[in-house]
Design a protein around this motif. Structure first.
Motif, PDB file in Angstrom:
ATOM      1  N   LEU A  48       0.817  -1.210   0.000  1.00  0.00           N
ATOM      2  CA  LEU A  48       0.000   0.000   0.000  1.00  0.00           C
ATOM      3  C   LEU A  48       0.856   1.267   0.000  1.00  0.00           C
ATOM      4  CD1 LEU A  48      -2.865   1.227   0.182  1.00  0.00           C
ATOM      5  CD2 LEU A  48      -2.659   1.035   2.671  1.00  0.00           C
ATOM      6  N   TYR A  49       1.977   1.219   0.707  1.00  0.00           N
ATOM      7  CA  TYR A  49       2.822   2.404   0.852  1.00  0.00           C
ATOM      8  C   TYR A  49       4.041   2.398  -0.072  1.00  0.00           C
ATOM      9  CZ  TYR A  49      -0.020   2.795   5.075  1.00  0.00           C
ATOM     10  OH  TYR A  49      -1.072   2.888   5.958  1.00  0.00           O
ATOM     11  N   ALA A  50       4.125   1.425  -0.965  1.00  0.00           N
ATOM     12  CA  ALA A  50       5.244   1.346  -1.910  1.00  0.00           C
ATOM     13  C   ALA A  50       4.851   2.072  -3.192  1.00  0.00           C
ATOM     14  CB  ALA A  50       5.574  -0.111  -2.197  1.00  0.00           C
ATOM     15  N   VAL A  51       5.499   3.172  -3.462  1.00  0.00           N
ATOM     16  CA  VAL A  51       5.192   3.989  -4.631  1.00  0.00           C
ATOM     17  C   VAL A  51       6.340   3.838  -5.634  1.00  0.00           C
ATOM     18  CG1 VAL A  51       4.602   6.313  -5.431  1.00  0.00           C
ATOM     19  CG2 VAL A  51       3.981   5.595  -3.119  1.00  0.00           C
ATOM     20  N   PHE A  52       6.010   3.757  -6.904  1.00  0.00           N
ATOM     21  CA  PHE A  52       7.052   3.635  -7.922  1.00  0.00           C
ATOM     22  C   PHE A  52       6.607   4.302  -9.213  1.00  0.00           C
ATOM     23  CE2 PHE A  52       4.393  -0.101  -8.223  1.00  0.00           C
ATOM     24  CZ  PHE A  52       4.134  -0.203  -9.585  1.00  0.00           C
ATOM     25  N   THR A  53       7.601   4.694  -9.989  1.00  0.00           N
ATOM     26  CA  THR A  53       7.373   5.304 -11.289  1.00  0.00           C
ATOM     27  C   THR A  53       8.406   4.771 -12.268  1.00  0.00           C
ATOM     28  OG1 THR A  53       6.588   7.353 -10.266  1.00  0.00           O
ATOM     29  CG2 THR A  53       7.291   7.486 -12.558  1.00  0.00           C
ATOM     30  N   LYS A  54       7.932   4.137 -13.343  1.00  0.00           N
ATOM     31  CA  LYS A  54       8.843   3.661 -14.383  1.00  0.00           C
ATOM     32  C   LYS A  54       9.098   4.812 -15.351  1.00  0.00           C
ATOM     33  CE  LYS A  54       7.559   0.178 -16.905  1.00  0.00           C
ATOM     34  NZ  LYS A  54       7.361  -0.986 -17.780  1.00  0.00           N
ATOM     35  N   THR A  55      10.368   5.122 -15.550  1.00  0.00           N
ATOM     36  CA  THR A  55      10.770   6.241 -16.409  1.00  0.00           C
ATOM     37  C   THR A  55      11.536   5.779 -17.650  1.00  0.00           C
ATOM     38  OG1 THR A  55      12.833   6.511 -15.189  1.00  0.00           O
ATOM     39  CG2 THR A  55      10.945   7.806 -14.427  1.00  0.00           C
ATOM     40  N   GLN A  56      11.647   4.478 -17.840  1.00  0.00           N
ATOM     41  CA  GLN A  56      12.476   3.902 -18.900  1.00  0.00           C
ATOM     42  C   GLN A  56      12.323   4.600 -20.247  1.00  0.00           C
ATOM     43  OE1 GLN A  56      14.816   1.300 -18.828  1.00  0.00           O
ATOM     44  NE2 GLN A  56      15.204   1.980 -20.906  1.00  0.00           N
ATOM     45  N   TYR A  57      11.093   4.855 -20.664  1.00  0.00           N
ATOM     46  CA  TYR A  57      10.871   5.400 -21.999  1.00  0.00           C
ATOM     47  C   TYR A  57      10.820   6.927 -22.021  1.00  0.00           C
ATOM     48  CZ  TYR A  57       9.947   0.530 -22.806  1.00  0.00           C
ATOM     49  OH  TYR A  57      10.069  -0.830 -22.856  1.00  0.00           O
ATOM     50  N   SER A  58      10.945   7.537 -20.853  1.00  0.00           N
ATOM     51  CA  SER A  58      10.908   8.998 -20.760  1.00  0.00           C
ATOM     52  C   SER A  58      12.297   9.612 -20.932  1.00  0.00           C
ATOM     53  CB  SER A  58      10.305   9.416 -19.418  1.00  0.00           C
ATOM     54  OG  SER A  58      10.056  10.781 -19.377  1.00  0.00           O
ATOM     55  N   GLY A  59      13.318   8.809 -20.731  1.00  0.00           N
ATOM     56  CA  GLY A  59      14.689   9.287 -20.914  1.00  0.00           C
ATOM     57  C   GLY A  59      15.354   9.712 -19.618  1.00  0.00           C
ATOM     58  N   TYR A  60      16.674   9.724 -19.665  1.00  0.00           N
ATOM     59  CA  TYR A  60      17.429  10.023 -18.443  1.00  0.00           C
ATOM     60  C   TYR A  60      17.229  11.462 -17.963  1.00  0.00           C
ATOM     61  CZ  TYR A  60      21.151  12.616 -20.804  1.00  0.00           C
ATOM     62  OH  TYR A  60      21.860  13.568 -21.509  1.00  0.00           O
ATOM     63  N   GLU A  61      16.957  12.412 -18.885  1.00  0.00           N
ATOM     64  CA  GLU A  61      16.790  13.806 -18.463  1.00  0.00           C
ATOM     65  C   GLU A  61      15.570  13.952 -17.552  1.00  0.00           C
ATOM     66  OE1 GLU A  61      16.813  12.908 -21.711  1.00  0.00           O
ATOM     67  OE2 GLU A  61      18.576  13.813 -22.635  1.00  0.00           O
ATOM     68  N   ASN A  62      14.441  13.345 -17.954  1.00  0.00           N
ATOM     69  CA  ASN A  62      13.240  13.424 -17.123  1.00  0.00           C
ATOM     70  C   ASN A  62      13.411  12.635 -15.831  1.00  0.00           C
ATOM     71  OD1 ASN A  62      11.812  15.139 -18.803  1.00  0.00           O
ATOM     72  ND2 ASN A  62      10.850  13.469 -19.935  1.00  0.00           N
ATOM     73  N   HIS A  63      14.109  11.509 -15.916  1.00  0.00           N
ATOM     74  CA  HIS A  63      14.395  10.718 -14.714  1.00  0.00           C
ATOM     75  C   HIS A  63      15.171  11.578 -13.709  1.00  0.00           C
ATOM     76  CE1 HIS A  63      15.208   6.801 -12.672  1.00  0.00           C
ATOM     77  NE2 HIS A  63      16.252   7.472 -12.229  1.00  0.00           N
ATOM     78  N   LYS A  64      16.192  12.261 -14.211  1.00  0.00           N
ATOM     79  CA  LYS A  64      17.018  13.130 -13.362  1.00  0.00           C
ATOM     80  C   LYS A  64      16.157  14.233 -12.738  1.00  0.00           C
ATOM     81  CE  LYS A  64      20.775  16.473 -13.761  1.00  0.00           C
ATOM     82  NZ  LYS A  64      21.736  17.100 -14.666  1.00  0.00           N
ATOM     83  N   LYS A  65      15.285  14.851 -13.522  1.00  0.00           N
ATOM     84  CA  LYS A  65      14.417  15.913 -13.003  1.00  0.00           C
ATOM     85  C   LYS A  65      13.503  15.391 -11.902  1.00  0.00           C
ATOM     86  CE  LYS A  65      14.487  18.514 -17.317  1.00  0.00           C
ATOM     87  NZ  LYS A  65      13.749  18.875 -18.533  1.00  0.00           N
ATOM     88  N   LEU A  66      12.979  14.180 -12.078  1.00  0.00           N
ATOM     89  CA  LEU A  66      12.109  13.610 -11.038  1.00  0.00           C
ATOM     90  C   LEU A  66      12.891  13.320  -9.762  1.00  0.00           C
ATOM     91  CD1 LEU A  66       9.840  11.196 -13.114  1.00  0.00           C
ATOM     92  CD2 LEU A  66       9.214  13.409 -12.102  1.00  0.00           C
ATOM     93  N   ILE A  67      14.109  12.849  -9.898  1.00  0.00           N
ATOM     94  CA  ILE A  67      14.946  12.593  -8.716  1.00  0.00           C
ATOM     95  C   ILE A  67      15.240  13.900  -7.979  1.00  0.00           C
ATOM     96  CG2 ILE A  67      17.270  11.909  -7.958  1.00  0.00           C
ATOM     97  CD1 ILE A  67      15.476   9.506  -8.467  1.00  0.00           C
TER      98      ILE A  67
END
Length: 194
Positions: free
Chosen positions: A99-118
């Protein structure tokens, strides 16, 4: 399969919810990402011990080609995603670990968006959250090493592309069950990598 950010935590103060939503919404608007605001205020501006199964609080943003990124909370102040919230509504049993485990797959969004989310997670977690944990498949959360993040994205992309090519080139035999097919596929792919 795909590069994912896993995270969980709890909102420090119920009355910080609107500010958190505004901060995340500002980033979404600046990046031209879609966003959706759930409830923006907890009842009586406080957390409840009993989880409200009717309302989710917070915001969800969606960078292009990414799964939704949830900064959303249950009425007890703990992070939960819309998916987890919907599953909770289906039954009476609550698996708290899920219930409290949250995740987001960013594989197809690219490393730039992944970095921004981090970087957004870093800001939000320091300002609004407690008991926060993050596991980043791209290792950027832990290292802040952009080259490592790029290499990890390339590795995952190559694995996915290789698997897709293998499926296209190696058809399933007539009468072969899925498990045997996948084992045969992995064996052939493994031999080709050596």
């Amino acid at each position: 399969m795909g590069l994912t950010i896993h995270y969980n935590g709890k909102l420090k103060n119920a009355n910080d919810l609107k500010s958190l939503i505004d901060d995340v919404k500002d980033v979404a608007i600046a990046e031209k990402w879609d966003y959706f605001v759930f409830e923006d205020q907890f009842e009586n501006n406080s957390f409840s011990e009993i989880i409200d199964r009717e309302n989710l609080y917070g915001i969800m943003i969606t960078p292009p080609k990414s799964e939704p990124f949830s900064m959303s909370f249950l009425s007890n102040g703990r992070m939960s995603s819309i998916l987890n919230f919907n599953v909770m509504q289906l039954g009476n049993d609550i698996n708290e670990e899920l219930l409290y485990a949250v995740f987001t797959k960013t594989q197809y969004s690219g490393y730039e968006n992944h970095k921004k989310l981090i970087l957004l997670l870093n800001f939000i977690s320091k300002r609004y959250l407690e008991d926060f944990e993050c596991k980043d498949d791209g290792y950027y959360w832990e290292s802040r090493d952009e080259d490592l993040l790029k290499k990890t994205f390339e590795k995952y992309t190559n694995l996915i592309d290789g698997f897709t090519s293998s499926i296209e080139m190696i058809p399933m035999n007539e009468g072969e069950n899925l498990e045997d097919y996948l084992i045969r596929l992995a064996s052939i792919t493994n031999k080709n990598l050596k």
